[in-house]
Each structure stands twice: as structure tokens, then as C-alpha cells.
Scaffold this active site. Sequence first.
Site, PDB file in Angstrom:
ATOM      1  N   LYS A 155       0.795  13.877   2.860  1.00 15.78           N
ATOM      2  CA  LYS A 155      -0.362  14.638   3.350  1.00 15.78           C
ATOM      3  C   LYS A 155       0.031  15.827   4.231  1.00 15.78           C
ATOM      4  O   LYS A 155      -0.677  16.821   4.303  1.00 15.78           O
ATOM      5  CB  LYS A 155      -1.303  13.706   4.115  1.00 15.78           C
ATOM      6  CG  LYS A 155      -2.106  12.799   3.205  1.00 15.78           C
ATOM      7  CD  LYS A 155      -3.153  12.032   3.963  1.00 15.78           C
ATOM      8  CE  LYS A 155      -4.036  11.279   2.987  1.00 15.78           C
ATOM      9  NZ  LYS A 155      -5.104  10.534   3.624  1.00 15.78           N
TER      10      LYS A 155
ATOM     11  N   GLY B 298      -2.690  10.408  10.077  1.00 20.06           N
ATOM     12  CA  GLY B 298      -3.460  11.403   9.340  1.00 20.06           C
ATOM     13  C   GLY B 298      -4.948  11.115   9.274  1.00 20.06           C
ATOM     14  O   GLY B 298      -5.770  11.998   9.579  1.00 20.06           O
ATOM     15  N   ALA B 299      -5.314   9.888   8.889  1.00 17.51           N
ATOM     16  CA  ALA B 299      -6.736   9.566   8.738  1.00 17.51           C
ATOM     17  C   ALA B 299      -7.434   9.607  10.096  1.00 17.51           C
ATOM     18  O   ALA B 299      -8.555  10.107  10.220  1.00 17.51           O
ATOM     19  CB  ALA B 299      -6.895   8.195   8.089  1.00 17.51           C
TER      20      ALA B 299
ATOM     21  N   GLY C 145     -13.329   0.204   3.843  1.00 15.45           N
ATOM     22  CA  GLY C 145     -13.149   1.632   3.584  1.00 15.45           C
ATOM     23  C   GLY C 145     -13.600   2.123   2.220  1.00 15.45           C
ATOM     24  O   GLY C 145     -13.353   3.282   1.868  1.00 15.45           O
TER      25      GLY C 145
ATOM     26  N   ASP D  55     -11.092  13.731   4.066  1.00 14.02           N
ATOM     27  CA  ASP D  55     -11.114  12.398   4.689  1.00 14.02           C
ATOM     28  C   ASP D  55     -12.155  12.321   5.820  1.00 14.02           C
ATOM     29  O   ASP D  55     -12.927  11.361   5.904  1.00 14.02           O
ATOM     30  CB  ASP D  55      -9.732  12.049   5.276  1.00 14.02           C
ATOM     31  CG  ASP D  55      -8.778  11.526   4.221  1.00 14.02           C
ATOM     32  OD1 ASP D  55      -9.245  11.041   3.166  1.00 14.02           O
ATOM     33  OD2 ASP D  55      -7.550  11.588   4.448  1.00 14.02           O
TER      34      ASP D  55
ATOM     35  N   LEU E 268     -10.764   1.077   7.667  1.00 14.63           N
ATOM     36  CA  LEU E 268     -10.508   2.036   6.580  1.00 14.63           C
ATOM     37  C   LEU E 268      -9.899   1.366   5.355  1.00 14.63           C
ATOM     38  O   LEU E 268      -9.940   1.896   4.247  1.00 14.63           O
ATOM     39  CB  LEU E 268      -9.568   3.145   7.066  1.00 14.63           C
ATOM     40  CG  LEU E 268     -10.215   4.452   7.498  1.00 14.63           C
ATOM     41  CD1 LEU E 268     -11.287   4.227   8.537  1.00 14.63           C
ATOM     42  CD2 LEU E 268      -9.192   5.422   8.019  1.00 14.63           C
TER      43      LEU E 268
ATOM     44  N   SER F 114      -4.125   2.549  -6.441  1.00 17.56           N
ATOM     45  CA  SER F 114      -5.264   3.433  -6.172  1.00 17.56           C
ATOM     46  C   SER F 114      -6.453   3.177  -7.101  1.00 17.56           C
ATOM     47  O   SER F 114      -6.297   2.924  -8.297  1.00 17.56           O
ATOM     48  CB  SER F 114      -4.817   4.883  -6.334  1.00 17.56           C
ATOM     49  OG  SER F 114      -5.941   5.716  -6.301  1.00 17.56           O
ATOM     50  N   LEU F 115      -7.645   3.298  -6.527  1.00 18.99           N
ATOM     51  CA  LEU F 115      -8.875   3.144  -7.319  1.00 18.99           C
ATOM     52  C   LEU F 115      -9.433   4.507  -7.738  1.00 18.99           C
ATOM     53  O   LEU F 115     -10.439   4.588  -8.438  1.00 18.99           O
ATOM     54  CB  LEU F 115      -9.938   2.407  -6.504  1.00 18.99           C
ATOM     55  CG  LEU F 115      -9.604   0.977  -6.051  1.00 18.99           C
ATOM     56  CD1 LEU F 115     -10.763   0.388  -5.265  1.00 18.99           C
ATOM     57  CD2 LEU F 115      -9.279   0.090  -7.239  1.00 18.99           C
TER      58      LEU F 115
HETATM   59  P1  NAP Z   1      -0.630   7.064   8.801  1.00 28.41           P
HETATM   60  O1  NAP Z   1      -0.667   8.549   8.869  1.00 28.41           O
HETATM   61  O2  NAP Z   1       0.656   6.375   8.504  1.00 28.41           O
HETATM   62  O3  NAP Z   1      -1.237   6.536  10.198  1.00 28.41           O
HETATM   63  C1  NAP Z   1      -1.263   5.174  10.586  1.00 28.41           C
HETATM   64  C2  NAP Z   1      -0.979   5.095  12.078  1.00 28.41           C
HETATM   65  O4  NAP Z   1      -1.102   3.730  12.495  1.00 28.41           O
HETATM   66  C3  NAP Z   1       0.454   5.555  12.426  1.00 28.41           C
HETATM   67  O5  NAP Z   1       0.424   6.404  13.525  1.00 28.41           O
HETATM   68  C4  NAP Z   1       1.137   4.231  12.720  1.00 28.41           C
HETATM   69  O6  NAP Z   1       2.205   4.383  13.625  1.00 28.41           O
HETATM   70  C5  NAP Z   1       0.004   3.439  13.345  1.00 28.41           C
HETATM   71  N1  NAP Z   1       0.267   2.017  13.390  1.00 28.41           N
HETATM   72  C6  NAP Z   1       0.963   1.267  12.498  1.00 28.41           C
HETATM   73  N2  NAP Z   1       1.018  -0.023  12.924  1.00 28.41           N
HETATM   74  C7  NAP Z   1       0.351  -0.081  14.098  1.00 28.41           C
HETATM   75  C8  NAP Z   1       0.077  -1.118  15.034  1.00 28.41           C
HETATM   76  N3  NAP Z   1       0.520  -2.371  14.835  1.00 28.41           N
HETATM   77  N4  NAP Z   1      -0.630  -0.837  16.140  1.00 28.41           N
HETATM   78  C9  NAP Z   1      -1.070   0.434  16.361  1.00 28.41           C
HETATM   79  N5  NAP Z   1      -0.827   1.451  15.526  1.00 28.41           N
HETATM   80  C10 NAP Z   1      -0.124   1.214  14.400  1.00 28.41           C
HETATM   81  O7  NAP Z   1      -1.661   6.556   7.699  1.00 28.41           O
HETATM   82  P2  NAP Z   1      -3.114   7.150   7.349  1.00 28.41           P
HETATM   83  O8  NAP Z   1      -3.007   8.069   6.203  1.00 28.41           O
HETATM   84  O9  NAP Z   1      -3.734   7.656   8.608  1.00 28.41           O
HETATM   85  O10 NAP Z   1      -3.846   5.828   6.821  1.00 28.41           O
HETATM   86  C11 NAP Z   1      -4.181   4.781   7.711  1.00 28.41           C
HETATM   87  C12 NAP Z   1      -4.941   3.693   6.949  1.00 28.41           C
HETATM   88  O11 NAP Z   1      -6.170   4.213   6.472  1.00 28.41           O
HETATM   89  C13 NAP Z   1      -4.200   3.171   5.709  1.00 28.41           C
HETATM   90  O12 NAP Z   1      -4.464   1.790   5.583  1.00 28.41           O
HETATM   91  C14 NAP Z   1      -4.845   3.944   4.580  1.00 28.41           C
HETATM   92  O13 NAP Z   1      -4.747   3.266   3.346  1.00 28.41           O
HETATM   93  C15 NAP Z   1      -6.280   4.017   5.071  1.00 28.41           C
HETATM   94  N6  NAP Z   1      -7.026   5.148   4.512  1.00 28.41           N
HETATM   95  C16 NAP Z   1      -8.194   4.841   3.843  1.00 28.41           C
HETATM   96  C17 NAP Z   1      -8.958   5.870   3.320  1.00 28.41           C
HETATM   97  C18 NAP Z   1     -10.237   5.538   2.585  1.00 28.41           C
HETATM   98  O14 NAP Z   1     -10.740   6.407   1.865  1.00 28.41           O
HETATM   99  N7  NAP Z   1     -10.776   4.357   2.770  1.00 28.41           N
HETATM  100  C19 NAP Z   1      -8.541   7.221   3.452  1.00 28.41           C
HETATM  101  C20 NAP Z   1      -7.354   7.488   4.155  1.00 28.41           C
HETATM  102  C21 NAP Z   1      -6.609   6.431   4.683  1.00 28.41           C
HETATM  103  P3  NAP Z   1       3.690   4.559  13.011  1.00 28.41           P
HETATM  104  O15 NAP Z   1       3.684   5.818  12.226  1.00 28.41           O
HETATM  105  O16 NAP Z   1       4.552   4.602  14.233  1.00 28.41           O
HETATM  106  O17 NAP Z   1       3.931   3.344  12.142  1.00 28.41           O
END
Ligand code: NAP
Length: 281
Positions: free
Chosen positions: A68, A133-134, A246, A105, A223, A17-18
Site C-alpha cells: 500500500k 495503513g487502515a 469488516g 479504505d 476490520l 481475498s473475496l
Molecule cells: P498494517 O498496516 O500492517 O497495520 C497493522 C498495525 O497493527 C501495525 O502497526 C502493527 O504493528 C499493529 N499490530 C500488530 N499486532 C499488534 C498487537 N498485538 N497490538 C497492537 N498493535 C499491533 O495493516 P493494515 O493494512 O492497516 O490492516 C490491518 C487489519 O485490517 C488487517 O487485519 C487487514 O486485513 C484489515 N483490513 C480490512 C479491510 C476491510 O475492508 N475490511 C481493509 C483494510 C484492512 P507492527 O507493524 O509493528 O506489527
Amino acid sequence: MATFRIYGLIGFPVKHSLSPLMHNAAFGCLGIKAEYRLFPLKENELKYFLMNLSKNNIFGLNVTIPYKEKVLEYLDWKSEEVKTVGAVNTILVERNNYLKGYNTDGIGFYHHLRYGLKFNPKGKNVLILGAGGASKAISNQLAKKGIKTILIYDIDKEKSKNLAKDINLKFKSCKAEDVDFLKNVQFKDIDLLINATPVGMKKEDPCLVKKEMLHKGILVYDLIYNPAQTKLLNLAKEVGARFSNGLGMLLYQGMFSFEIWTKKRAPKEIMEEALRKANLG
Ligand code: NAP
């Protein structure tokens, strides 16, 4: 003498984490006696940790994967955003361990999109990859801000269906639809493509879209910020489209969290500079 305040990030893993960089730079700049730390927690440690925050001088937390949603049951109060999205990324600890949950977010993403990238989502069409979540936080925020259509694609079809249904129930002005196969999407009509999956974080990860699907008029927002330039962003660059990683969202969601905890205006330039100095791959 003012109590030394501890803030931090809970999740697993958290070591990449940053957030400590930007928050500690902000505390230093405003002369706040506080430190932001990383708390990698196992699931069986979560409850005890959350129940003893005040005792340990912890005044605020960020929450990341996989907690989360799991932290919801320990909250004493939830913001409207948390009630809508069903996920928390910020906790404010008040006296006697009274826990208030927020989600910055969606608003963090929107601020970077609208004011950083000068993209007004009103009346536009978006395709979001991922329904986790995001994605939930972002799609709710975009619907609130007048986006016209939201297409949602996830490997788990139940998740994309449910998110589309939820958006349609809540927002009459926006049409959400789940997508089974990306090849069926009319990409020429898409103004904004968002990757809200973790696909792209690892070197060996594939790219979910093909180059021929993209076009010059699309804004591609990944992201992911580490690596700074994912395969998806490389494709966007190759077709001459605008793109962003992101880091901007990280900055703005962090600024909103900082303001919730300290009730002070977050020093944007200081936090931005701290992130810029981070050595991203
Ligand atoms: P999450 O709740 O795990 O959601 C990710 C979703 O993507 C899940 O529903 C997952 O399905 C799906 N997925 C995984 N592989 C896939 C594929 N090949 N094709 C289609 N869908 C797929 O995670 P999140 O918290 O939303 O975070 C998502 C990303 O955003 C992460 O990389 C996180 O680091 C980033 N993020 C960045 C920030 C920022 O400030 N820049 C903030 C929040 C999040 P399954 O659960 O079935 O695997």
C-alpha cells in the site's frame, strides 16, 4: 469491439481475498466485458508489473499488504486522500500506463459505519487498535467527520505517537492521543472501539481487550472479516454491545474502487450478495 479489461488485486498473499467475487459479480450484472483477478507479487516483481499494466490490458488495481505504501513511487497522480494518508488501495490505469492512486479504505469504512450501522461519529470518542495503513485512513476520515477524540494503541509506540501527532496537526476540532497501555483507558467514555490490527485473524491469536473493559453502550468494529466472528466480537456479544466485522467495509471500499475504474454506479446489492455467499469461517 470493446477491449476485454482486466482488473485485480496485488499483494502478498492474496489468495484468501473475496474481492474477485464481488467485482466479477458486478461486471457480470452491468454487462461489462472485464475480469477481476488475483496477482500475488513478490517485491522484485512489483516495478515491472506496474510499468506494463496498459500493455497487458490491466485497467485498474486494488493494492493490499505489503504494497500500500510501496506503490506510491510509481504513481503519476495522487488523490488528496492518498496525499493525506500516505497509502494507496486503488489504482486507475489511464492511457499509456498513466497511474492514478486513490485510497477508498477510509471512505469505505465511514460509509458502512454511518449508513450501514447508522452510527454518527460526530462528537464521539473512539479507540483504535493499530496505527498501520487502515488505521491511518480511518482516523483521518473520522477526524474529517467531526469525531471528538481518537485514542490510538499500537504495539509499535512510535507509530501510534506519529499518527496522533499527525491528526492533531491537521485537525483542530479533534484531539488525538496515543495510548501506552489499554488498562489505562477509561473505557466507559469510549463510544466506538475499532480493531485495525491483524490480531484475531488466526485461531490462536489473543484478544487485545478484556471483557470487563467493554460495556453495552460501545460499538465494536473489527476490520477482520475472516473469521467472521473474532474473539473480540464474541466479547462484545457477551456484554450486549453492538458489533460488526469488516465485511461491510470491504463492500463499500470495493464499491468506491469499482466506480473509480468504471465511472458507473456500483451495483451494491449484487456485490453484497456475492460476499454473503462466500463461505467464511
Ligand atoms: P498494517 O498496516 O500492517 O497495520 C497493522 C498495525 O497493527 C501495525 O502497526 C502493527 O504493528 C499493529 N499490530 C500488530 N499486532 C499488534 C498487537 N498485538 N497490538 C497492537 N498493535 C499491533 O495493516 P493494515 O493494512 O492497516 O490492516 C490491518 C487489519 O485490517 C488487517 O487485519 C487487514 O486485513 C484489515 N483490513 C480490512 C479491510 C476491510 O475492508 N475490511 C481493509 C483494510 C484492512 P507492527 O507493524 O509493528 O506489527
